[in-house]
Design a protein around this motif. Sequence first.
Motif, PDB file in Angstrom:
ATOM      1  N   LEU A  54       0.820  -1.202   0.000  1.00 35.12           N
ATOM      2  CA  LEU A  54       0.000   0.000   0.000  1.00 35.12           C
ATOM      3  C   LEU A  54       0.859   1.259   0.000  1.00 35.12           C
ATOM      4  O   LEU A  54       0.540   2.260  -0.669  1.00 35.12           O
ATOM      5  N   LEU A  55       1.987   1.221   0.740  1.00 37.41           N
ATOM      6  CA  LEU A  55       2.903   2.360   0.729  1.00 37.41           C
ATOM      7  C   LEU A  55       3.504   2.564  -0.660  1.00 37.41           C
ATOM      8  O   LEU A  55       3.706   3.706  -1.107  1.00 37.41           O
ATOM      9  N   ASP A  56       3.801   1.459  -1.342  1.00 34.23           N
ATOM     10  CA  ASP A  56       4.301   1.554  -2.712  1.00 34.23           C
ATOM     11  C   ASP A  56       3.329   2.318  -3.601  1.00 34.23           C
ATOM     12  O   ASP A  56       3.718   3.192  -4.395  1.00 34.23           O
ATOM     13  N   TRP A  57       2.071   1.994  -3.490  1.00 36.76           N
ATOM     14  CA  TRP A  57       1.063   2.639  -4.323  1.00 36.76           C
ATOM     15  C   TRP A  57       0.897   4.115  -3.945  1.00 36.76           C
ATOM     16  O   TRP A  57       0.702   4.979  -4.823  1.00 36.76           O
ATOM     17  N   LYS A  58       0.942   4.451  -2.699  1.00 28.43           N
ATOM     18  CA  LYS A  58       0.797   5.848  -2.288  1.00 28.43           C
ATOM     19  C   LYS A  58       1.927   6.714  -2.844  1.00 28.43           C
ATOM     20  O   LYS A  58       1.698   7.844  -3.322  1.00 28.43           O
ATOM     21  N   VAL A  59       3.152   6.176  -2.771  1.00 28.66           N
ATOM     22  CA  VAL A  59       4.290   6.932  -3.311  1.00 28.66           C
ATOM     23  C   VAL A  59       4.170   7.063  -4.823  1.00 28.66           C
ATOM     24  O   VAL A  59       4.458   8.131  -5.403  1.00 28.66           O
ATOM     25  N   MET A  60       3.744   6.002  -5.492  1.00 26.11           N
ATOM     26  CA  MET A  60       3.617   6.048  -6.944  1.00 26.11           C
ATOM     27  C   MET A  60       2.547   7.054  -7.374  1.00 26.11           C
ATOM     28  O   MET A  60       2.746   7.851  -8.313  1.00 26.11           O
ATOM     29  N   LEU A  61       1.397   7.065  -6.681  1.00 27.16           N
ATOM     30  CA  LEU A  61       0.329   8.003  -7.036  1.00 27.16           C
ATOM     31  C   LEU A  61       0.665   9.442  -6.643  1.00 27.16           C
ATOM     32  O   LEU A  61       0.093  10.390  -7.212  1.00 27.16           O
ATOM     33  N   PHE A  62       1.584   9.620  -5.736  1.00 30.43           N
ATOM     34  CA  PHE A  62       2.046  10.964  -5.383  1.00 30.43           C
ATOM     35  C   PHE A  62       2.827  11.593  -6.541  1.00 30.43           C
ATOM     36  O   PHE A  62       2.855  12.823  -6.674  1.00 30.43           O
ATOM     37  N   ARG A  63       3.448  10.762  -7.354  1.00 27.19           N
ATOM     38  CA  ARG A  63       4.206  11.193  -8.530  1.00 27.19           C
ATOM     39  C   ARG A  63       5.244  12.269  -8.163  1.00 27.19           C
ATOM     40  O   ARG A  63       5.076  13.462  -8.464  1.00 27.19           O
ATOM     41  N   PRO A  64       6.337  11.847  -7.523  1.00 27.78           N
ATOM     42  CA  PRO A  64       7.358  12.826  -7.117  1.00 27.78           C
ATOM     43  C   PRO A  64       7.939  13.612  -8.288  1.00 27.78           C
ATOM     44  O   PRO A  64       8.317  14.788  -8.114  1.00 27.78           O
ATOM     45  N   TYR A  65       8.052  12.998  -9.462  1.00 22.57           N
ATOM     46  CA  TYR A  65       8.635  13.703 -10.610  1.00 22.57           C
ATOM     47  C   TYR A  65       7.777  14.884 -11.044  1.00 22.57           C
ATOM     48  O   TYR A  65       8.269  15.802 -11.726  1.00 22.57           O
ATOM     49  N   GLU A  66       6.463  14.887 -10.674  1.00 18.46           N
ATOM     50  CA  GLU A  66       5.621  16.040 -10.962  1.00 18.46           C
ATOM     51  C   GLU A  66       5.671  17.074  -9.846  1.00 18.46           C
ATOM     52  O   GLU A  66       5.396  18.261 -10.083  1.00 18.46           O
ATOM     53  N   GLN A  67       6.038  16.658  -8.660  1.00 20.81           N
ATOM     54  CA  GLN A  67       6.104  17.590  -7.535  1.00 20.81           C
ATOM     55  C   GLN A  67       7.353  18.471  -7.620  1.00 20.81           C
ATOM     56  O   GLN A  67       7.302  19.654  -7.245  1.00 20.81           O
ATOM     57  N   TRP A  68       8.467  17.920  -8.084  1.00 21.77           N
ATOM     58  CA  TRP A  68       9.717  18.675  -8.190  1.00 21.77           C
ATOM     59  C   TRP A  68      10.298  18.490  -9.598  1.00 21.77           C
ATOM     60  O   TRP A  68      11.316  17.821  -9.810  1.00 21.77           O
ATOM     61  N   PRO A  69       9.679  19.059 -10.577  1.00 24.81           N
ATOM     62  CA  PRO A  69      10.128  18.865 -11.956  1.00 24.81           C
ATOM     63  C   PRO A  69      11.465  19.538 -12.253  1.00 24.81           C
ATOM     64  O   PRO A  69      12.130  19.190 -13.244  1.00 24.81           O
ATOM     65  N   GLU A  70      11.879  20.508 -11.447  1.00 23.04           N
ATOM     66  CA  GLU A  70      13.120  21.240 -11.752  1.00 23.04           C
ATOM     67  C   GLU A  70      14.373  20.376 -11.634  1.00 23.04           C
ATOM     68  O   GLU A  70      15.419  20.714 -12.213  1.00 23.04           O
ATOM     69  N   VAL A  71      14.307  19.265 -10.898  1.00 24.35           N
ATOM     70  CA  VAL A  71      15.491  18.393 -10.758  1.00 24.35           C
ATOM     71  C   VAL A  71      15.389  17.159 -11.650  1.00 24.35           C
ATOM     72  O   VAL A  71      16.252  16.278 -11.580  1.00 24.35           O
ATOM     73  N   HIS A  72      14.361  17.104 -12.443  1.00 25.50           N
ATOM     74  CA  HIS A  72      14.150  15.905 -13.257  1.00 25.50           C
ATOM     75  C   HIS A  72      15.285  15.691 -14.251  1.00 25.50           C
ATOM     76  O   HIS A  72      15.785  14.563 -14.412  1.00 25.50           O
ATOM     77  N   ALA A  73      15.717  16.747 -14.925  1.00 22.36           N
ATOM     78  CA  ALA A  73      16.773  16.607 -15.935  1.00 22.36           C
ATOM     79  C   ALA A  73      18.097  16.141 -15.302  1.00 22.36           C
ATOM     80  O   ALA A  73      18.800  15.276 -15.847  1.00 22.36           O
ATOM     81  N   PHE A  74      18.415  16.723 -14.141  1.00 22.32           N
ATOM     82  CA  PHE A  74      19.661  16.318 -13.475  1.00 22.32           C
ATOM     83  C   PHE A  74      19.599  14.863 -13.017  1.00 22.32           C
ATOM     84  O   PHE A  74      20.568  14.105 -13.181  1.00 22.32           O
ATOM     85  N   LEU A  75      18.489  14.444 -12.439  1.00 19.57           N
ATOM     86  CA  LEU A  75      18.383  13.080 -11.924  1.00 19.57           C
ATOM     87  C   LEU A  75      18.338  12.046 -13.040  1.00 19.57           C
ATOM     88  O   LEU A  75      18.693  10.885 -12.814  1.00 19.57           O
ATOM     89  N   ASP A  76      17.925  12.445 -14.236  1.00 12.67           N
ATOM     90  CA  ASP A  76      17.983  11.527 -15.367  1.00 12.67           C
ATOM     91  C   ASP A  76      19.421  11.106 -15.664  1.00 12.67           C
ATOM     92  O   ASP A  76      19.671   9.962 -16.078  1.00 12.67           O
ATOM     93  N   TYR A  77      20.360  12.024 -15.477  1.00  9.44           N
ATOM     94  CA  TYR A  77      21.781  11.699 -15.678  1.00  9.44           C
ATOM     95  C   TYR A  77      22.390  11.074 -14.434  1.00  9.44           C
ATOM     96  O   TYR A  77      23.273  10.211 -14.522  1.00  9.44           O
ATOM     97  N   PHE A  78      21.942  11.519 -13.274  1.00  6.35           N
ATOM     98  CA  PHE A  78      22.526  11.003 -12.029  1.00  6.35           C
ATOM     99  C   PHE A  78      22.249   9.515 -11.849  1.00  6.35           C
ATOM    100  O   PHE A  78      23.074   8.786 -11.294  1.00  6.35           O
ATOM    101  N   VAL A  79      21.099   9.042 -12.312  1.00  5.83           N
ATOM    102  CA  VAL A  79      20.744   7.644 -12.113  1.00  5.83           C
ATOM    103  C   VAL A  79      21.661   6.710 -12.899  1.00  5.83           C
ATOM    104  O   VAL A  79      21.696   5.499 -12.637  1.00  5.83           O
ATOM    105  N   VAL A  80      22.437   7.269 -13.832  1.00  7.54           N
ATOM    106  CA  VAL A  80      23.397   6.441 -14.577  1.00  7.54           C
ATOM    107  C   VAL A  80      24.449   5.844 -13.645  1.00  7.54           C
ATOM    108  O   VAL A  80      25.044   4.796 -13.943  1.00  7.54           O
ATOM    109  N   LEU A  81      24.687   6.461 -12.501  1.00  9.49           N
ATOM    110  CA  LEU A  81      25.659   5.928 -11.541  1.00  9.49           C
ATOM    111  C   LEU A  81      25.226   4.575 -10.988  1.00  9.49           C
ATOM    112  O   LEU A  81      26.015   3.922 -10.294  1.00  9.49           O
ATOM    113  N   GLY A  82      24.015   4.160 -11.274  1.00 10.22           N
ATOM    114  CA  GLY A  82      23.567   2.844 -10.848  1.00 10.22           C
ATOM    115  C   GLY A  82      23.469   1.842 -11.970  1.00 10.22           C
ATOM    116  O   GLY A  82      23.193   0.660 -11.717  1.00 10.22           O
ATOM    117  N   GLN A  83      23.695   2.278 -13.203  1.00 10.86           N
ATOM    118  CA  GLN A  83      23.647   1.338 -14.326  1.00 10.86           C
ATOM    119  C   GLN A  83      24.915   0.488 -14.350  1.00 10.86           C
ATOM    120  O   GLN A  83      26.025   0.990 -14.140  1.00 10.86           O
TER     121      GLN A  83
END
Length: 339
Positions: A54-83
Amino acid sequence: MRIDRIFARLDREPEPPEIAVPGMSRTRKVLFGSTVAFYIAIVWLVLVSSWLVLLDWKVMLFRPYEQWPEVHAFLDYFVVLGQRGPTAVMIAAWLGWRSWRQHTLRPLLVMAASLLLLNITVGAVKVGLGRLGPHYATEIGSAELFLGGDIFPSGHTANAVVTWGILAYLATTPRARRWLSVISATVALSVGATTVYLGTHWLSDVLLGWAAGLLILLALPWVEPTIGRAEAYLFELRDRWRARRTPAPAAPGPVEPVSPVVVPSIRPLSDAAAAREAVGAGGGRYASTRPAQHLPAPAHLAPRPHTSRPERAPVTPVGSRRPPQARGGNGAHAPHPAR
């Protein structure tokens, strides 16, 4: 060849100090057992569709990428550190230099063993549970298991824990180990949170990914003996390869037999016998003497034709040896003066 120059350059490097291999201490065993319990608990809570789902669904429906869109571009590149691909290349370059300086293959072999264990354990759970991601969910409140997915646990998160945690595991000083542990933990936690922000993973996926990566790091001391045997085997293969590449010295050819040299025996002659042979060769009083036959006559004693006295060249100048005043006018001898 280039690889020969690489090995030669490696052999000229100074020998490093003795490197201590981490052991399976009591603290590490306690941490390993606690992480295993946490891992099992996460899987169980997802299987039974508990409050965690249920917590998984609440976080998903909260849509964090829509709450803080200004960091979306940076985090798209930052997540490469886990690939797995980019991080493996970066870490392998650093560990390869460490292997070069320390005359050992252990850093690279530790990384290879860690990634192998990670792919086997995480991949098996991913395929076995088959959970779908948030973007492909079909029913609100469902755990989305056994539907052909492959996101549980999070591979990005587990890979970030292992690849960056290896740097701390291979640190040679306590201070470096503390700093690298803080850095690797920060990167791993940030990569996991970024996947939740982007909506590519459930929160429970990230929690299980952290546990899966930590289990790999804690279990590495049990793999160290196998890594040591693999390193010894690889160095043995290198020595064999070098032996085959080094040209063998040319085998000596057959030795031809040398015929013995016969040295004529020389019998020493007495002075009298040598004189008789020399005079006999010249044709004097001992002309009838038989010359020696065992040695040829020297060039300056070779026999020459005997000439008569008139044919011989005069040995004194023509005329009298007396001074002119000793003779008379007509050539007669002058009388001696009276005494």
